[in-house]
Design an enzyme around this catalytic site. Structure first.
Site, PDB file in Angstrom:
ATOM      1  N   GLY A  31       5.886  57.673  44.455  1.00 49.09           N
ATOM      2  CA  GLY A  31       4.765  57.363  45.338  1.00 49.09           C
ATOM      3  C   GLY A  31       3.641  56.656  44.618  1.00 49.09           C
ATOM      4  O   GLY A  31       3.671  56.459  43.403  1.00 49.09           O
ATOM      5  N   GLY A  33      -0.445  56.776  44.139  1.00 51.73           N
ATOM      6  CA  GLY A  33      -1.608  57.645  44.332  1.00 51.73           C
ATOM      7  C   GLY A  33      -2.904  56.868  44.281  1.00 51.73           C
ATOM      8  O   GLY A  33      -2.889  55.639  44.254  1.00 51.73           O
ATOM      9  N   VAL A  38       3.083  57.497  40.899  1.00 52.59           N
ATOM     10  CA  VAL A  38       3.673  58.799  40.605  1.00 52.59           C
ATOM     11  C   VAL A  38       5.179  58.623  40.386  1.00 52.59           C
ATOM     12  O   VAL A  38       5.862  58.012  41.207  1.00 52.59           O
ATOM     13  CB  VAL A  38       3.399  59.806  41.746  1.00 52.59           C
ATOM     14  CG1 VAL A  38       3.975  61.173  41.400  1.00 52.59           C
ATOM     15  CG2 VAL A  38       1.905  59.909  42.020  1.00 52.59           C
ATOM     16  N   ASP A 217     -11.737  67.563  49.088  1.00 52.94           N
ATOM     17  CA  ASP A 217     -10.827  66.655  49.797  1.00 52.94           C
ATOM     18  C   ASP A 217      -9.586  67.407  50.269  1.00 52.94           C
ATOM     19  O   ASP A 217      -8.468  66.909  50.163  1.00 52.94           O
ATOM     20  CB  ASP A 217     -10.456  65.482  48.879  1.00 52.94           C
ATOM     21  CG  ASP A 217      -9.927  64.277  49.648  1.00 52.94           C
ATOM     22  OD1 ASP A 217      -9.950  64.309  50.898  1.00 52.94           O
ATOM     23  OD2 ASP A 217      -9.478  63.318  49.002  1.00 52.94           O
TER      24      ASP A 217
HETATM   25  O1  ACK Z   1       4.478  62.050  50.247  1.00 54.04           O
HETATM   26  P1  ACK Z   1       4.703  61.681  48.828  1.00 54.04           P
HETATM   27  O2  ACK Z   1       6.053  61.382  48.364  1.00 54.04           O
HETATM   28  O3  ACK Z   1       4.062  62.810  47.887  1.00 54.04           O
HETATM   29  O4  ACK Z   1       3.703  60.511  48.410  1.00 54.04           O
HETATM   30  C1  ACK Z   1       2.655  60.942  47.631  1.00 54.04           C
HETATM   31  C2  ACK Z   1       2.479  60.050  46.426  1.00 54.04           C
HETATM   32  O5  ACK Z   1       3.113  60.684  45.327  1.00 54.04           O
HETATM   33  C3  ACK Z   1       1.033  59.760  46.083  1.00 54.04           C
HETATM   34  O6  ACK Z   1       0.326  60.924  45.829  1.00 54.04           O
HETATM   35  C4  ACK Z   1       3.653  61.901  45.726  1.00 54.04           C
HETATM   36  N1  ACK Z   1       3.302  62.917  44.742  1.00 54.04           N
HETATM   37  C5  ACK Z   1       2.105  63.135  44.193  1.00 54.04           C
HETATM   38  N2  ACK Z   1       2.163  64.165  43.347  1.00 54.04           N
HETATM   39  C6  ACK Z   1       3.449  64.601  43.359  1.00 54.04           C
HETATM   40  C7  ACK Z   1       4.130  65.677  42.718  1.00 54.04           C
HETATM   41  N3  ACK Z   1       3.498  66.507  41.882  1.00 54.04           N
HETATM   42  N4  ACK Z   1       5.434  65.844  42.996  1.00 54.04           N
HETATM   43  C8  ACK Z   1       6.047  65.022  43.854  1.00 54.04           C
HETATM   44  N5  ACK Z   1       5.460  64.008  44.495  1.00 54.04           N
HETATM   45  C9  ACK Z   1       4.169  63.805  44.249  1.00 54.04           C
HETATM   46  C10 ACK Z   1       3.061  62.266  47.053  1.00 54.04           C
END
Ligand code: ACK
Length: 356
Positions: A31, A33, A38, A217
């Site tokens: 993803g 951020g 990420v 947030d």
């Molecule tokens: O819905 P998602 O796949 O979950 O899209 C967002 C994206 O990155 C931007 O924040 C994913 N994401 C963020 N932190 C994590 C994490 N710790 N583990 C898995 N996915 C994450 C988030």
């Protein structure tokens, strides 16, 4: 400081959080951020072994070794100075937070050379908002087959771009046993799951509040879902330590999440644990409506005067009276009249243990 100017590598490596880039094995992108990208990654086994020998963290590294995947938040090289500062602020805060089951915990960081990154627990189902939206039809299917006596018409108003479906009522006040909450994940979502989500968010926020942290947030998009439907609060980019004093947010800071903000946060730029409770009320709305958009027909500008005149979101049709009552309490115009996260968590404890 920026890492380019920093020469104290040895000192940095003594920091128990610092991880060598060579020990981070990056896999695929998951993803995008606020400040970077990420990735899913693994940590080298030699690193894990070393860390487990550091007694105070042995349990934590056991957990990481068992789950094996970690999430790496890489800062874009194109990030500007204020984005780098945000990164360091989030990192330092996460180092301080301490371990809690319902918080996305920091595993380490790499700040010796660019790209800088934060390594946090990997949450395989992504954010709660999309998790709920994706499961709307399964939620429907798992309850329409007559096994459930609950029924209601899903409210198309909250559906946004998603296709209209009929879904069961989510009466979160129904008795559910806490130990009976199914943590198995077969792709479906039940009213018990939603209740457990409400409990888990309250529990994580209770921990943050006790640590004198204000999240600022809190929203379903900033909550992540892991294996076994574990929910963890994430995105500490706006989180601040309070030490009792009031926190004011400068007006120029980012786009503000107005639809999750309390009246005093909007009008006086005042953020407290009480305004986090307001946001929690909106998260309850998001949970109950399976990822509905708050105030869908109202613009941010209109919302300001409406809230001031006492207007609050109406009860979603699939929401029980008691659940709506909790939301309204979270949206009390007097911050001190709102329930605390402890009261909320205790309330859901009780609801979940009815029938014990
Ligand atoms: O819905 P998602 O796949 O979950 O899209 C967002 C994206 O990155 C931007 O924040 C994913 N994401 C963020 N932190 C994590 C994490 N710790 N583990 C898995 N996915 C994450 C988030």
């Amino acid at each position: 400081y920026t890492i380019d100017q920093y020469t104290g590598y040895d000192e940095l490596l003594e920091d128990e959080w610092e991880i060598y880039p060579k020990d981070i094995i990056i896999d695929k992108k998951v993803g995008e951020g606020a400040f970077g990208t990420v990735f899913i990654a693994k940590l080298s086994s030699s690193l894990l072994l070393n860390r487990k020998n550091m007694k105070q963290n042995a349990d934590f590294y056991d957990i990481i070794e068992n789950t094996s995947n970690v999430a790496v938040k890489l800062v874009k090289n194109s990030a500007d100075l204020s984005e780098f500062n945000d990164f360091y602020e989030e990192m330092n805060l996460m180092k301080e937070i301490g371990y809690h089951k319902n918080i996305v915990n920091l595993i380490g960081c790499s700040t010796i050379k660019k790209p800088l990154c934060l390594i946090v627990e990997y949450m395989e189902h992504g954010d709660l908002l999309n998790f709920l939206r994706k499961r709307r039809t399964q939620f429907c299917a798992s309850n329409i087959d007559g096994k459930s006596s609950l029924n209601f018409m899903y409210t198309p108003r909250y559906q946004q771009s998603l296709k209209a479906t009929t879904v069961t009522t989510v009466d979160l006040s129904l008795g559910v046993m806490p130990n009976n909450i199914s943590l198995e994940d077969n792709g479906t979502l039940t009213p018990d799951d939603l209740l457990s989500f409400a409990w888990q968010v309250a529990s994580g926020m209770e921990f943050l509040t006790c640590s004198k942290l204000v999240h600022r947030d809190l929203a379903a998009r900033n909550i992540l879902v892991g294996a076994g439907k574990i929910i963890k609060i994430s995105d500490f980019g706006l989180t601040r330590k309070t030490n009792g004093e009031l926190i004011y947010m400068s007006k120029k800071k980012r786009r503000l999440p107005v639809k999750w903000m309390s009246v005093e946060a909007i009008f006086d730029h005042l953020f407290t644990s009480f305004s986090d409770v307001w946001a929690y009320g909106v998260v309850l709305f998001e949970i109950v409506t399976l990822g509905g958009t708050p105030y869908p027909t109202i613009s941010n500008r209109e919302l300001l005067s409406l809230l001031k005149s006492g207007y609050r979101m109406e009860k979603p049709e699939n929401c029980s009276e008691t659940m709506y009552e909790i939301m309204l309490q979270c949206w009390n115009k007097d911050p001190l009249q709102r329930p605390t996260f402890t009261i909320l968590r205790e309330y859901f404890d009780k609801v979940m243990s009815q029938g014990d």
